[in-house]
Each structure stands twice: as structure tokens, then as C-alpha cells.
Design an enzyme around this catalytic site. Structure first.
Site, PDB file in Angstrom:
ATOM      1  N   GLU A 140     -43.349  -0.978  97.425  1.00 38.52           N
ATOM      2  CA  GLU A 140     -44.587  -0.575  97.432  1.00 38.52           C
ATOM      3  C   GLU A 140     -44.306   0.852  98.809  1.00 38.52           C
ATOM      4  O   GLU A 140     -43.359   0.465  99.789  1.00 38.52           O
ATOM      5  CB  GLU A 140     -45.939  -1.183  98.180  1.00 38.52           C
ATOM      6  N   ASP A 184     -55.292  -3.793  98.648  1.00 34.92           N
ATOM      7  CA  ASP A 184     -55.977  -3.411  99.945  1.00 34.92           C
ATOM      8  C   ASP A 184     -57.544  -2.104  99.328  1.00 34.92           C
ATOM      9  O   ASP A 184     -57.325  -1.197 101.144  1.00 34.92           O
ATOM     10  CB  ASP A 184     -54.257  -2.534 100.049  1.00 34.92           C
TER      11      ASP A 184
HETATM   12  O1  ISL Z   1     -50.222   3.213 104.474  1.00 37.41           O
HETATM   13  C1  ISL Z   1     -50.625   3.217 104.001  1.00 37.41           C
HETATM   14  C2  ISL Z   1     -50.596   3.881 102.921  1.00 37.41           C
HETATM   15  O2  ISL Z   1     -50.057   4.967 103.039  1.00 37.41           O
HETATM   16  C3  ISL Z   1     -51.070   2.036 103.753  1.00 37.41           C
HETATM   17  O3  ISL Z   1     -52.129   1.535 102.366  1.00 37.41           O
HETATM   18  C4  ISL Z   1     -49.902   0.813 103.946  1.00 37.41           C
HETATM   19  O4  ISL Z   1     -49.301   0.535 102.693  1.00 37.41           O
HETATM   20  C5  ISL Z   1     -50.859  -0.766 103.388  1.00 37.41           C
HETATM   21  O5  ISL Z   1     -51.403  -1.363 104.470  1.00 37.41           O
HETATM   22  C6  ISL Z   1     -49.614  -1.773 103.122  1.00 37.41           C
HETATM   23  O6  ISL Z   1     -50.145  -3.139 102.502  1.00 37.41           O
HETATM   24  C7  ISL Z   1     -48.995  -4.179 102.678  1.00 37.41           C
HETATM   25  O7  ISL Z   1     -48.626  -4.267 103.666  1.00 37.41           O
HETATM   26  C8  ISL Z   1     -49.111  -5.346 104.574  1.00 37.41           C
HETATM   27  C9  ISL Z   1     -49.994  -5.823 104.274  1.00 37.41           C
HETATM   28  O8  ISL Z   1     -51.502  -6.391 105.065  1.00 37.41           O
HETATM   29  C10 ISL Z   1     -50.812  -5.387 103.176  1.00 37.41           C
HETATM   30  O9  ISL Z   1     -52.056  -6.244 102.735  1.00 37.41           O
HETATM   31  C11 ISL Z   1     -49.927  -5.630 102.119  1.00 37.41           C
HETATM   32  O10 ISL Z   1     -50.342  -4.545 100.791  1.00 37.41           O
HETATM   33  C12 ISL Z   1     -49.122  -5.635 105.886  1.00 37.41           C
HETATM   34  O11 ISL Z   1     -48.297  -6.392 104.732  1.00 37.41           O
END
Ligand code: ISL
Length: 570
Positions: free
Chosen positions: A259, A334
Site C-alpha cells: 500500500e 479507508d
Molecule cells: O495518505 C494516504 C493516501 O495517500 C492515506 O490514504 C493513507 O494511505 C492511508 O490512510 C493509510 O491507511 C492504512 O494505514 C492506516 C490505517 O488507519 C488504514 O486503515 C490503513 O489502510 C494506519 O495504519
């Protein structure tokens, strides 16, 4: 295109994302569990799913629903036991399906034993597992970096007089990846799950693990100026990932998805080109920021359709040319539901859900289906702040009011943007609580569940669910889904997204009307002459009763979307 380049099995696969807390509760405690997922594996198998991505079920205080891990090697009792987990793997494998688990190692919960040791004294051997800094020379925060959940990214520890870094919630402390001990401990933990039979990993915000060791102030010259340029795709990130590949992913032949937060195409090519030996594929979020004015998530604007198409096109072409591989998605836990965000979740709900699916599944990459997407679940209608549970939403509700918004205005922003939009319980049938739980659900069930549920969708042969099933099967039948070269064909049309995927004499043609108007669309001659058998072919999949043949000029009803398979001269 060489035969070997696209030969890996996961390039023809579809992944189903399970948010366990909201999937299926078997105990009546209002929270979904691992056994609930195991119960539903036949459902997923019939849908054609190859890989299940199970989100964090580890021991956690659940401030961020499991993305705050307190013990990486134990199951949180709310979700069940290690025996339940072992049974899940067995039941998946018995059906020829694979399991991908979530690995969250940019940070741990502050309740993790490592952090407890780290905070206990400056001399503790675990001190250096996290990122500790003295106050700035004149006192105060070490730098102006902001947390992604709002507020400063540094938390003060009275006892030692130092700050620790938290890019997310204050209970999620960033690990210090410069420390080789941390890297070894993470690899050990991943080996533990690999040896158990887990087939792959989804790596949470993995492109944030390497920080600029100067921790400089952000001068704001590059928006959003919150410090991210100093830790996104950071200096040693590829080195760290290559080490994980060498020690864990490679030896166990795992399927992995990283991710990538606020990343670039050039980095994603490196992360996912097999020659680099890093990940199988990457998630990026650029196409899901087309309704953020100036990149600001907590301000509303209608989405920019041209930008959405441009971003898909750039990433399709760029990743293809660079030998990378996209994870394809419109939804996750998210994001608000794409159905409500980009299309019509009311009058044209069914057409819209199928349009989004067809448009996405025709692209190159591995598609991800987020629970509920396959039955057309929209954003729920929120009535008040007391219904929300998400830590980010609750933080922002407060911050928006501190910035001068009224409670009503703040609530209407949450209605559109909250992560809880996609986290409401899965709607299985029309019984109380949509068949999710016999108890009180941890987050409310959307009131439209009597009409929108799996049972109903299974009964109707032309349902959204059956549309997904067909798309998933088509991808396995025709190599052009995996290999075909992407070309956009709509020339900036204000309502239509049209593209082809061509290769080895075949052409996949996808045309989607992203509007509630009846419109016409004409292929430019330069595209049309490439499609040699066009004119007679009926769509292989579409979302209207009267599916048209592929002709140069098309009449498209509201949210009509078609995919044709024809021959190509290229
Ligand atoms: O900054 C972002 C996109 O450029 C955000 O979408 C970021 O990638 C996102 O918030 C990350 O999410 C992941 O890590 C978080 C968690 O709360 C989310 O559920 C998870 O998918 C922290 O662990």
C-alpha cells in the site's frame, strides 16, 4: 510481450478484501470474527475469488481497528483463536484459494511490548526501536510534520523529555527502520505467518518506513507541506523491501501488495517490476483524490472526471511500459463507497455498480473487490456524530469545528468522507441486522439492507453479484485481460470513459457513460479502423437489456457500460 512476462498466476486472479470486524459475527458480540469468514468461503468461491485479503486480526487495543498492533503473533480474542485461523487457512486451501494477511510495520500500537520497553527508559535496549527526538533548540516540537489523522506528528513523553514520532494516531508509534534489529524482528514475524501457510501479504503504508534522518522542517513549497516529502518513498525504502523479499517473500513464493501512500509512478514501477524483487503489485491512491480540492481531503468538491480518466490512463500506460503491475480498486475500508462518490447510488444504483465494475475489471492489473461492493452497497445515511466510530473521523469532526465549521457542516463533510462509510456491516439477508449479528452491531447497519443484500442478489440472475462473477470468470478465460496494451479512446469526452486493450490480434473495448443522461459517443476514425470485426460483435458483458453491437457511433443510456471482445489489426 513475452510469454514469461505475465505468467504468474496472480495476474489472472481477483482478490476479495475482508474487513473482519464487519463481515460476519458468529458469537453475537456484535463484532465479526474469523469463523464468520470461514462460514462464508463457499460464497466467495462461487464468486470466483482466488485470494482473500484478511485485514488485521492481531491483538490490538483497536483504536484504529487493528492497524494498531500490540502483538503480531497472537489473534485478538474478539476475532477468535489461533485454531480458528489455522482452520481458515485449511478451508481456503481445500477450495484452492489463497490467504493474504495484513502486515502493519510502519508503526506498532503504543501497547506493544517493544514500545512499553522503549518508553520505560532512555537506556532500554528497545529505546532505539522507535523514533525519539529531543525538543527543537528553542523548545517545542522537533519538526512541523503533521499526522495523517490530524494534529502534530510528534508526541511528548514527560518522563524522558523527548518526543516520539507518530505519522498516524498518537497510539501508533513509528518504528525505527534504521535499526537492523527492527528489520530482523519484522522478518521473523513474517516468517512465522509464512510457515503457518499464509500465501501472501498486504503491506500497510509500506512506502513510509524510511525517513529522512535529518527530520527537517517542511517549508511548504510542495503541497500539502505536512512533512510527507521527507518520509514518502524515502531514501532506503527499496533496500528494506528487497531485504524482505530475499528473506521471506522470495523463499515462500508469496503474492504481495504494497500500500503506497502519496507515491509516484516511477517508484511503483520499482516496487512491482519482478526484476527488482520487491512486491507483486502496488496500490496507489491518486485516482481517489480527484474530489480533494488542492489535495485537501476534508473539503468537498464534485469529482473531476477528466482527472480520474487521466490518472487511470497514466498508470495503465506507465506501469505497462515499466513492467510494473497495478492493484486495481475503487473501494477499500479507508474510502467512501465509489458507488456514492462517482455515480448514482439511488435511481441508477444497479447500473452504476455494474458500470464501475466493468470499467475497472477491463484494466490491466489484479482487481480487488471490497466486501459489499459486489452487491452495490452505498454509503449509509448518517444521522448524527454518535453513529461514527472511526478515530480519524472523530478527530476531524473536532478539528473542523476548531477551524470554525458548524457541527452540521462538519457532519456533512463526514457523511461524504468518513472511512466509516465503507465499514458498516456486510448485508447478508433481510433478517434483523442484515444477518450480520444476533447481537448489537459495533457500527450501525445501513437502513437499506432489506433491499440490498446477498440473498436477494443471489436470487436474481442479472444482479450486480452475477455481473461480478462473470467479470471475474472472463479475466481467466481471455489472455487479453492480462496482457493487452491499454489505449484510451474517449478524447476528453465529458461523460464517457472509453478504452481498448489490444494484443495478439484481440481487442477488448470498454465504453462507459458516467452520467445520468442519454448521450451519444463516436469513436474517432483513428481508433475505429483498428477494430477489424467491429460492427457485428455483441458485448461480452453489459448492464442494459438491449446490448448494442459495437458500432462507430453508440447511443448510451444513463450509466450504460459495455465490454466487447473483437479482433484488432494491431
Ligand atoms: O495518505 C494516504 C493516501 O495517500 C492515506 O490514504 C493513507 O494511505 C492511508 O490512510 C493509510 O491507511 C492504512 O494505514 C492506516 C490505517 O488507519 C488504514 O486503515 C490503513 O489502510 C494506519 O495504519
Amino acid at each position: 510481450m513475452t510469454q514469461s512476462r505475465y505468467s504468474e498466476w496472480w495476474r489472472r486472479s481477483t482478490v476479495y478484501q475482508v474487513y473482519p470486524k464487519s463481515f460476519k459475527d458468529t458469537t453475537g458480540n456484535g463484532t465479526g470474527d474469523i469463523r464468520g469468514l470461514t462460514e462464508k468461503l463457499d460464497y466467495l468461491q462461487e464468486l470466483g475469488i482466488d485470494i482473500v485479503w484478511l485485514q488485521p486480526v492481531y491483538v490490538s487495543p483497536q483504536y484504529d481497528n487493528g492497524y494498531d498492533v500490540a502483538d503480531y503473533k497472537e489473534i485478538n480474542p474478539d476475532f477468535g483463536t489461533m485454531e480458528d485461523f489455522d482452520e481458515l487457512i485449511q478451508e481456503l486451501h481445500r477450495r484452492g484459494m489463497k490467504l493474504m494477511t495484513d502486515i502493519v510495520v510502519n508503526h506498532t500500537s503504543t501497547e506493544h511490548e517493544w514500545f512499553k520497553q522503549s518508553v520505560s527508559s532512555k537506556d532500554n535496549p528497545y529505546r532505539d526501536y522507535y523514533i525519539w527526538k529531543d525538543p527543537a533548540p528553542g523548545g517545542g516540537l522537533p519538526s512541523n510534520w503533521q499526522s495523517k489523522f490530524g494534529g502534530p506528528a510528534w508526541q511528548f513523553d514527560e518522563a524522558s523529555g523527548q518526543y516520539y514520532l507518530t505519522l498516524f494516531d498518537k497510539t501508533q508509534a513509528d518504528l525505527n527502520w534504521e535499526n537492523a534489529e527492527v528489520r530482523r524482528a519484522v522478518n521473523d514475524m513474517m516468517l512465522f505467518w509464512a510457515r503457518k501457510g499464509v500465501d501472501g501479504f498486504r503491506m500497510d503504508v509500506i512506502n513510509l518506513i524510511s525517513k529522512d534522518q535529518q527530520f527537517p522542517n517542511d517549508d511548504g513549497s510542495v503541497p500539502p507541506g505536512d512533512g510527507r516529502k521527507f518520509y514518502t518513498d524515502g531514501p532506503r525504502v527499496h533496500e528494506y523491501i528487497k531485504d524482505m523479499y530475499k528473506e521471506v517473500f522470495g523463499p515462500f513464493e508469496m503474492v504481495t501488495v504494497g500500500e503506497m501512500s502519496s507515491t509516484t509512478l516511477a517508484h511503483c514501477i520499482r516496487y512491482s517490476n519482478p526484476e527488482e524483487r520487491e512486491f507483486s503489485m502496488t496500490f496507489n491512491f491518486h485516482h481517489l483524490k480527484v474530489d480533494y480540492p488542492g489535495g485537501r481531503k476534508w473539503e468537498l468538491m464534485p469529482y473531476d472526471f477528466e482527472a480520474l480518466k487521466r490518472l487511470f490512463s497514466e498508470w495503465q500506460t506507465g506501469m505497462q511500459q515499466g513492467g510494473g503491475w497495478n492493484a486495481l480498486f475503487f473501494n477499500n475500508h479507508d474510502q467512501p463507497r465509489a458507488l456514492s462518490r462517482f455515480t448514482d447510488d439511488d435511481v441508477y444504483r444497479e447500473e452504476s455498480a455494474k458500470l464501475l465494475a466493468t470499467t475497472l475489471h477491463g484494466l490491466q492489473g489484479t482487481p480487488y473487490v471490497y466486501q459489499g461492493e459486489e452487491i452495490g452497497m452505498p454509503n449509509p445515511k448518517w444521522k448524527g456524530i454518535e453513529e461514527f466510530r472511526d478515530i480519524e473521523s472523530l478527530n476531524m469532526y473536532r478539528i473542523l469545528q476548531e477551524q470554525g465549521k458548524s457541527p452540521e457542516a462538519a457532519l456533512s463533510i463526514l457523511q461524504e468522507r468518513s472511512r466509516d462509510n465503507s465499514r458498516t456491516p456486510m448485508q447478508w439477508d433481510d433478517s434483523p441486522n442484515a444477518g450480520f449479528t444476533s447481537g448489537t452491531p459495533w457500527l450501525k447497519v445501513d437502513e437499506r439492507y432489506p433491499d440490498i443484500n446477498v440473498k436477494k442478489e443471489l436470487e436474481r440472475p442479472d444482479s450486480i453479484l452475477h455481473h461480478y462473477r462473470k467479470l471475474i470468470a472472463l479475466r481467466k478465460e481471455h489472455a487479453v485481460f492480462t496482457r493487452g496494451v491499454f489505449r484510451r479512446m474517449d478524447e476528453g469526452h465529458p461523460e464517457v470513459f472509453a478504452y481498448t486493450r489490444t494484443g495478439e490480434g484481440e481487442a477488448l473495448v470498454v465504453v462507459s457513460n458516467f452520467s445520468s443522461k442519454e448521450i451519444s459517443f463516436r469513436f474517432e476514425d483513428k481508433y475505429w479502423t483498428d477494430l477489424s470485426h467491429a460492427g457485428t460483435d455483441k458485448p461480452i458483458i453489459g448492464n442494459t437489456a438491449d446490448a448494442p453491437a459495437l458500432t462507430q457511433e453508440l447511443k448510451l443510456s444513463p450509466y450504460a457500460s459495455y465490454m466487447w471482445l473483437t479482433t484488432s489489426n494491431t
